[in-house]
Design a protein around this motif. Sequence first.
Motif, mmCIF file in Angstrom:
data_model
loop_
_atom_site.group_PDB
_atom_site.id
_atom_site.type_symbol
_atom_site.label_atom_id
_atom_site.label_comp_id
_atom_site.label_asym_id
_atom_site.label_seq_id
_atom_site.Cartn_x
_atom_site.Cartn_y
_atom_site.Cartn_z
ATOM 1 N N GLY A 157 -2.595 11.198 -15.538
ATOM 2 C CA GLY A 157 -1.796 10.351 -16.415
ATOM 3 C C GLY A 157 -0.908 9.435 -15.607
ATOM 4 N N ASP A 158 -0.493 8.346 -16.211
ATOM 5 C CA ASP A 158 0.383 7.391 -15.543
ATOM 6 C C ASP A 158 1.790 7.971 -15.439
ATOM 7 O OD1 ASP A 158 1.098 5.090 -14.293
ATOM 8 O OD2 ASP A 158 0.722 3.748 -15.986
ATOM 9 N N LEU B 28 1.297 13.446 4.065
ATOM 10 C CA LEU B 28 0.922 12.034 4.077
ATOM 11 C C LEU B 28 -0.347 11.761 4.880
ATOM 12 C CD1 LEU B 28 4.438 10.400 4.564
ATOM 13 C CD2 LEU B 28 3.199 10.784 2.442
ATOM 14 N N ASN B 29 -0.696 12.669 5.792
ATOM 15 C CA ASN B 29 -1.856 12.412 6.637
ATOM 16 C C ASN B 29 -3.158 12.872 6.004
ATOM 17 O OD1 ASN B 29 -1.020 15.059 6.837
ATOM 18 N ND2 ASN B 29 -1.600 15.294 8.984
ATOM 19 N N PHE B 30 -3.095 13.264 4.727
ATOM 20 C CA PHE B 30 -4.282 13.628 3.972
ATOM 21 C C PHE B 30 -4.578 12.535 2.949
ATOM 22 C CE2 PHE B 30 -3.627 17.617 5.859
ATOM 23 C CZ PHE B 30 -4.684 18.476 5.575
ATOM 24 N N SER B 31 -5.851 12.230 2.746
ATOM 25 C CA SER B 31 -6.198 11.354 1.634
ATOM 26 C C SER B 31 -6.117 12.157 0.347
ATOM 27 C CB SER B 31 -7.622 10.808 1.808
ATOM 28 O OG SER B 31 -8.575 11.848 1.627
ATOM 29 N N ALA B 32 -6.162 11.463 -0.798
ATOM 30 C CA ALA B 32 -6.056 12.148 -2.086
ATOM 31 C C ALA B 32 -7.157 13.192 -2.242
ATOM 32 C CB ALA B 32 -6.118 11.123 -3.220
ATOM 33 N N ASN B 33 -8.389 12.825 -1.910
ATOM 34 C CA ASN B 33 -9.509 13.751 -2.067
ATOM 35 C C ASN B 33 -9.438 14.908 -1.070
ATOM 36 O OD1 ASN B 33 -11.039 12.618 -4.266
ATOM 37 N ND2 ASN B 33 -11.490 10.916 -2.927
ATOM 38 N N THR C 257 -2.715 9.203 -12.237
ATOM 39 C CA THR C 257 -4.038 8.594 -12.121
ATOM 40 C C THR C 257 -4.121 7.703 -10.895
ATOM 41 O OG1 THR C 257 -4.128 8.572 -14.539
ATOM 42 C CG2 THR C 257 -5.794 7.287 -13.370
ATOM 43 N N HIS C 258 -3.062 6.942 -10.640
ATOM 44 C CA HIS C 258 -3.108 5.947 -9.564
ATOM 45 C C HIS C 258 -2.920 6.543 -8.184
ATOM 46 C CE1 HIS C 258 -3.461 2.571 -12.275
ATOM 47 N NE2 HIS C 258 -2.516 3.092 -13.019
ATOM 48 N N PHE C 259 -2.830 7.864 -8.101
ATOM 49 C CA PHE C 259 -2.828 8.513 -6.795
ATOM 50 C C PHE C 259 -4.184 8.315 -6.118
ATOM 51 C CE2 PHE C 259 -2.999 12.526 -4.190
ATOM 52 C CZ PHE C 259 -2.023 12.140 -3.285
ATOM 53 N N PHE C 260 -5.213 8.161 -6.952
ATOM 54 C CA PHE C 260 -6.552 7.854 -6.453
ATOM 55 C C PHE C 260 -6.766 6.356 -6.567
ATOM 56 C CE2 PHE C 260 -6.492 12.102 -8.225
ATOM 57 C CZ PHE C 260 -7.010 12.855 -7.178
ATOM 58 N N SER C 261 -7.460 5.782 -5.588
ATOM 59 C CA SER C 261 -7.574 4.323 -5.531
ATOM 60 C C SER C 261 -8.388 3.754 -6.681
ATOM 61 C CB SER C 261 -8.195 3.894 -4.194
ATOM 62 O OG SER C 261 -9.458 4.510 -3.998
ATOM 63 N N SER C 262 -9.301 4.525 -7.238
ATOM 64 C CA SER C 262 -10.081 4.062 -8.390
ATOM 65 C C SER C 262 -10.615 5.270 -9.127
ATOM 66 C CB SER C 262 -11.256 3.174 -7.940
ATOM 67 O OG SER C 262 -12.229 3.953 -7.256
ATOM 68 N N GLU C 263 -11.178 5.027 -10.303
ATOM 69 C CA GLU C 263 -11.719 6.129 -11.099
ATOM 70 C C GLU C 263 -12.840 6.836 -10.360
ATOM 71 O OE1 GLU C 263 -13.357 7.007 -15.630
ATOM 72 O OE2 GLU C 263 -12.881 4.978 -14.993
ATOM 73 N N ASP D 275 2.956 4.434 -5.758
ATOM 74 C CA ASP D 275 2.348 3.429 -6.634
ATOM 75 C C ASP D 275 3.332 2.851 -7.640
ATOM 76 O OD1 ASP D 275 1.588 4.940 -9.496
ATOM 77 O OD2 ASP D 275 1.688 6.287 -7.794
ATOM 78 N N GLN D 276 4.215 3.698 -8.203
ATOM 79 C CA GLN D 276 5.146 3.185 -9.197
ATOM 80 C C GLN D 276 6.187 2.271 -8.557
ATOM 81 O OE1 GLN D 276 4.748 3.710 -12.495
ATOM 82 N NE2 GLN D 276 6.408 2.261 -12.848
ATOM 83 N N ALA D 277 6.598 2.576 -7.322
ATOM 84 C CA ALA D 277 7.531 1.705 -6.603
ATOM 85 C C ALA D 277 6.911 0.329 -6.392
ATOM 86 C CB ALA D 277 7.915 2.323 -5.261
ATOM 87 N N LEU D 278 5.628 0.296 -6.088
ATOM 88 C CA LEU D 278 4.929 -0.985 -5.944
ATOM 89 C C LEU D 278 4.936 -1.766 -7.254
ATOM 90 C CD1 LEU D 278 1.721 -0.415 -3.746
ATOM 91 C CD2 LEU D 278 3.597 -1.990 -3.310
ATOM 92 N N LYS D 279 4.725 -1.058 -8.374
ATOM 93 C CA LYS D 279 4.734 -1.720 -9.682
ATOM 94 C C LYS D 279 6.105 -2.320 -9.980
ATOM 95 C CE LYS D 279 1.157 1.114 -11.874
ATOM 96 N NZ LYS D 279 0.879 2.100 -12.946
ATOM 97 N N PHE D 280 7.160 -1.529 -9.715
ATOM 98 C CA PHE D 280 8.521 -2.027 -9.919
ATOM 99 C C PHE D 280 8.768 -3.272 -9.067
ATOM 100 C CE2 PHE D 280 9.911 2.528 -10.990
ATOM 101 C CZ PHE D 280 9.912 2.272 -12.344
ATOM 102 N N TYR D 281 8.349 -3.203 -7.813
ATOM 103 C CA TYR D 281 8.613 -4.307 -6.892
ATOM 104 C C TYR D 281 7.860 -5.566 -7.341
ATOM 105 C CZ TYR D 281 9.832 -6.700 -2.610
ATOM 106 O OH TYR D 281 10.365 -7.594 -1.713
#
Length: 514
Positions: free
Chosen positions: A115-116, A185-190, A212-218, A431-437
């Motif tokens: 979820g967002d 931080l040194n791990f990818s989402a997957n 949801t946006h923790f992963f780069s795409s669906e 990701d949310q910080a990027l959206k705010f910015y």
Amino acid sequence: MDVFFEWLQTKIGDELSDITLFGIFGMLVYLAKLFYKYFEKCKNEKDLFPFYDNSILKNSRKFFIRTKCQNIDPANEINFRSSYAFVTKEDMLNFFIKKVFKLKENETNFYIVLGDSGMGKTTFMLNLFYSYNTYLNSIFKKTRIKLLPLGENLDSIELHLNNISLEDRKNTILLLDGLDESPILNFSANELVEKLTTIAKDFRIVIISCRTHFFSSENDEPYELKIRKFNTNGNGYQVIKKLYVSPFDEKDIKKYLNKKFGILSFSKIREAKEIINYTDDLMVRPMLLSYIEDVMKSSKKVKLSCEIYELLIIKWIERESNKYQTSNKFDFQNDLFYFSIHVANTIYENFEKNGLFISNEEMKRLAIEFNINLDLLEMKSRSLLNRDSKGNYKFSHKSIFEYLLAYNCYRNRFVDKSQVYHIDYDLSLFDQALKFYDEMQINFKSSFHFNDERFISFHSGNNVMSNLKFEELMQLKHSKTEVEWLDGKTYRIIDVQEEILTKKSKFFPFTEKV
């Protein structure tokens, strides 16, 4: 006549006896209810320890509207409200408790709830824990349930899980909240999903929540895990089932407002609905909707998500300042805002080690520096700061932390001669910080609520846009602009008139408190 009085006395005695018996029965029911609640509280405290306490569970239930889920990402729609007619929704508590948890053999024991930001993932996980962990349920069922926050140090989580015996794991439902808040931080989402699911592979059912946006795409969202099946028919690896949290629909919003204000508070509910309609789909997020009363009390109309967060922080600071005399309020408000900025900065600098928490020692140091009495800060449901059982602190929601990061970066940004903008922090991690910015930059936000007469100016000059002529600024604001990120700390503004931007490029940095 004497016979009549004897009959009347007998009748009254019988009635009083009935009333007494009824009263005793009512008292016994009341005491039984108190004892049940006490034992249930003790059980929840035990099962939540050491990462949560019963007060968090209680707050999560106060205005809870049952979460719905869907198998299509709501973000694929133009806005959340337009998705209602195109998906089938299901009550997510019922889905897990009445379907998944009752299956003797599951095709998979791994589920991920996506979820967002602000969609109520943590609130759902807490209510799922509570709904299944009732005292009576635990008496008649062998299966236990455990809830852990992934914002903690992952080593602590792994150690906690390893202390559970193999036999108990097979009879335990494991809830892991906030994959995107993990400090590694040194791990990818997957890679992080794979590591977690390997640690938790012996549990009966594992449910993970994540943005949801923790992963780069669906396509990058986990589906097949590298855990070979041993106890099921067929070959291959475990499959992870994906569910998306549904945004609130009109009925959910109505239910929430009725709970919040009372079903007969017609004027307040009408005013709240007007604000919700004005802010488009922002208020279909339960986290933001929970602050609707603060928005209603504001004289400032808000349209952008960054403006709502700005307002939430202002209202929190105002509430905290009410403990002080009028002559001291102004200083306290400035101190608390500076303090909050520096708490966010400290969390960012130590994120890989401590996650979203700041240690008790570091918090005390900052509190002394900014004249904040931590004992007077209320850690209640409307507070923006929370404290765990170990005395460590965090913001009540990750998005509050991300807003403060984005705000600080935006106010300190500078542009070089090649029209590349630079910021202090790597926002690609959040990701949310990027959206705010992006929202601040695209709308050329030049005024903040923090700069009004209650708050000192946090910079020694004007921002990069403020020296432009009014006509030029209006022209920029109505131009189609986009932020093109070169990396997490640099970007360009594209599709704008370059000759206007090059006229004034110097930005004065954030002025620290002396």
